[in-house]
Design an enzyme around this catalytic site. Structure first.
Site, PDB file in Angstrom:
ATOM      1  N   CYS A   8       1.154  -1.409  -0.566  1.00 18.62           N
ATOM      2  CA  CYS A   8      -0.242  -0.030   0.057  1.00 18.62           C
ATOM      3  C   CYS A   8       0.972   1.298  -0.444  1.00 18.62           C
ATOM      4  CB  CYS A   8      -1.339  -0.085   0.565  1.00 18.62           C
ATOM      5  SG  CYS A   8      -0.180   0.234   3.212  1.00 18.62           S
ATOM      6  N   ARG A  14      -3.179   0.050   5.223  1.00 24.42           N
ATOM      7  CA  ARG A  14      -4.576  -1.459   4.378  1.00 24.42           C
ATOM      8  C   ARG A  14      -3.162  -2.608   4.608  1.00 24.42           C
ATOM      9  NH1 ARG A  14      -5.512   2.517  -0.382  1.00 24.42           N
ATOM     10  NH2 ARG A  14      -3.330   3.416  -0.007  1.00 24.42           N
ATOM     11  N   ASP A 124      -8.103   3.712   0.995  1.00 31.20           N
ATOM     12  CA  ASP A 124      -7.722   4.305   2.278  1.00 31.20           C
ATOM     13  C   ASP A 124      -7.875   4.728   2.770  1.00 31.20           C
ATOM     14  OD1 ASP A 124      -5.458   5.022   3.031  1.00 31.20           O
ATOM     15  OD2 ASP A 124      -4.346   6.249   2.123  1.00 31.20           O
TER      16      ASP A 124
END
Length: 158
Positions: A8, A14, A124
């Site tokens: 990520c 994440r 996100d």
């Protein structure tokens, strides 16, 4: 043994959530493997996951506090069999590091596990509230569950 990497942006939301979730699922299914995560932004190198990610993981019985953010490297293609990205930006960044077709073949969107060929991104949560972390967790849990079951099926076939 399978080696899986999640990618990520800063490696604090994440990807460490996905790492923690998949490690737990592989352990529960007795599937040997290495799971790690990384990112592309250097401002979090060495940091633990975002406190909201840690809280969300903890609410689901997972401890990701020991994770420390690191950057993606070209060497990750040598160390991992599968590389799952969280969105198109990560996909493009990973592909820029790919040296050949073999490297490129290892890369996929995480959500393609549950929605094949759609190339959907995982939102996100860093820019949002705690609820966004919960939504991301549930989505990643679903994808990691399907991935772990696929790995179990593949293991039984070999």
């Amino acid at each position: 043994m399978v080696n899986i990497l999640f990618v990520c942006t800063g490696n604090i939301c994440r990807s460490p959530l996905a790492e923690g979730i998949l490690k737990d699922k592989l352990n529960a299914l007795h599937i040997p493997g290495r799971v790690d995560s990384c990112g592309f932004e250097s401002f979090h190198i060495g940091d633990p996951p975002d406190r909201r990610a840690q809280l969300t993981a903890s609410r689901h019985g997972l401890d990701i506090a020991g994770h420390r953010a690191r950057l993606f490297t070209t060497g990750d293609f040598d160390d991992f069999d599968l590389i799952y990205v969280m969105d198109t930006g990560h996909f493009n960044n990973v592909m820029k590091h790919a040296r050949n077709a073999s490297d490129r073949a290892k890369v996929d969107y995480m959500l393609n596990v549950i929605s094949p060929w759609q190339n959907l991104g995982v939102k996100d949560p860093w820019y949002h509230d705690q609820e966004a972390f919960e939504e991301v967790f549930l989505l990643l849990d679903l994808a990691c569950d399907k991935l772990a079951k696929k790995l179990l099926t593949d293991k039984s076939r070999s």
